[in-house]
Design a protein around this motif. Structure first.
Motif, PDB file in Angstrom:
ATOM      1  N   ALA A  52      10.462  -1.932   3.869  1.00  0.00           N
ATOM      2  CA  ALA A  52      11.173  -2.377   5.071  1.00  0.00           C
ATOM      3  C   ALA A  52      12.655  -2.166   4.783  1.00  0.00           C
ATOM      4  N   GLY A  53      13.326  -1.470   5.684  1.00  0.00           N
ATOM      5  CA  GLY A  53      14.723  -1.161   5.421  1.00  0.00           C
ATOM      6  C   GLY A  53      15.580  -1.210   6.663  1.00  0.00           C
ATOM      7  N   TYR A  54      16.882  -1.241   6.438  1.00  0.00           N
ATOM      8  CA  TYR A  54      17.869  -1.202   7.514  1.00  0.00           C
ATOM      9  C   TYR A  54      17.909   0.204   8.073  1.00  0.00           C
ATOM     10  N   ALA A 102      17.265  -1.277   1.478  1.00  0.00           N
ATOM     11  CA  ALA A 102      15.977  -1.983   1.498  1.00  0.00           C
ATOM     12  C   ALA A 102      16.168  -3.461   1.798  1.00  0.00           C
ATOM     13  N   LEU A 103      15.235  -4.006   2.566  1.00  0.00           N
ATOM     14  CA  LEU A 103      15.245  -5.422   2.910  1.00  0.00           C
ATOM     15  C   LEU A 103      14.066  -6.147   2.254  1.00  0.00           C
ATOM     16  N   ALA A 104      13.370  -5.437   1.360  1.00  0.00           N
ATOM     17  CA  ALA A 104      12.220  -5.979   0.623  1.00  0.00           C
ATOM     18  C   ALA A 104      11.929  -5.017  -0.524  1.00  0.00           C
ATOM     19  N   VAL A 145      15.668  -2.609  11.937  1.00  0.00           N
ATOM     20  CA  VAL A 145      14.758  -2.636  10.795  1.00  0.00           C
ATOM     21  C   VAL A 145      13.612  -1.680  11.086  1.00  0.00           C
ATOM     22  N   THR A 190       9.737 -12.225  11.100  1.00  0.00           N
ATOM     23  CA  THR A 190      10.512 -11.336  10.222  1.00  0.00           C
ATOM     24  C   THR A 190       9.612 -10.287   9.572  1.00  0.00           C
ATOM     25  N   THR A 191       8.867  -9.594  10.440  1.00  0.00           N
ATOM     26  CA  THR A 191       8.032  -8.485   9.997  1.00  0.00           C
ATOM     27  C   THR A 191       8.399  -7.234  10.780  1.00  0.00           C
ATOM     28  N   TYR A 239      10.270  -8.729   5.806  1.00  0.00           N
ATOM     29  CA  TYR A 239      11.596  -8.348   5.314  1.00  0.00           C
ATOM     30  C   TYR A 239      12.497  -9.573   5.284  1.00  0.00           C
ATOM     31  N   ASP A 240      13.599  -9.456   4.551  1.00  0.00           N
ATOM     32  CA  ASP A 240      14.570 -10.531   4.409  1.00  0.00           C
ATOM     33  C   ASP A 240      15.773 -10.228   5.299  1.00  0.00           C
TER      34      ASP A 240
END
Length: 137
Positions: free
Chosen positions: A125-127, A47-49, A86, A108-109, A72-73
């Motif tokens: 939001a994920g890799y 996960a990126l968020a 992503v 970054t969305t 997302y980060d």
């Protein structure tokens, strides 16, 4: 948040600002209970968020389109990962399933547009390093 191909007057929009999540829906019935909240579920490893719950999803009727946009980060991407790897993922019975998504590197969305409701009510939001033809803006 517009959904391409739909008149904006037919789109119901919901935002959860502090989590960077937005959803737009075109449906015959969008109940008052529908909305977004942070999920109590544990995020997947990639996960990126934080996960987001689509509240009242099952009450949507005659769904034509659902557009989910998540911030997302990028610093959470694994070393060597492409910033385009992503996707919006939905929690299903067998884990998290990535949806065909569009990445906006400047904002970054990551955004997924569906012609029906997603298979589950929790999204993140994920890799995603699978090669499924995602678009990058």
């Amino acid at each position: 948040m517009a959904i391409p191909g739909y008149d904006s007057s037919n789109v119901a929009e919901f935002t959860l600002e502090h989590a960077g999540a937005r959803v737009a829906v075109v449906a015959g019935v969008v109940p008052d209970e529908f909305g977004l909240e942070k999920s109590a579920d544990d995020p997947p490893v990639d996960a990126l968020a934080d996960p987001i719950e689509l509240v009242g999803l099952d009450e949507l009727k005659a769904v034509e389109a659902v557009r989910i946009a998540l911030v997302y980060d990028p610093s959470k991407l694994p070393p060597g990962a492409s910033p385009t790897d992503v996707a919006v993922a939905v929690e299903g019975g067998d884990g998290w399933d990535p949806l065909e998504s569009t990445v906006d590197l400047e904002e970054t969305t990551v955004t997924a547009t569906l012609n029906d409701r997603p298979a589950g009510s929790t999204v993140v939001a994920g890799y995603d390093d699978s090669d499924d033809g995602r678009e990058v803006q």
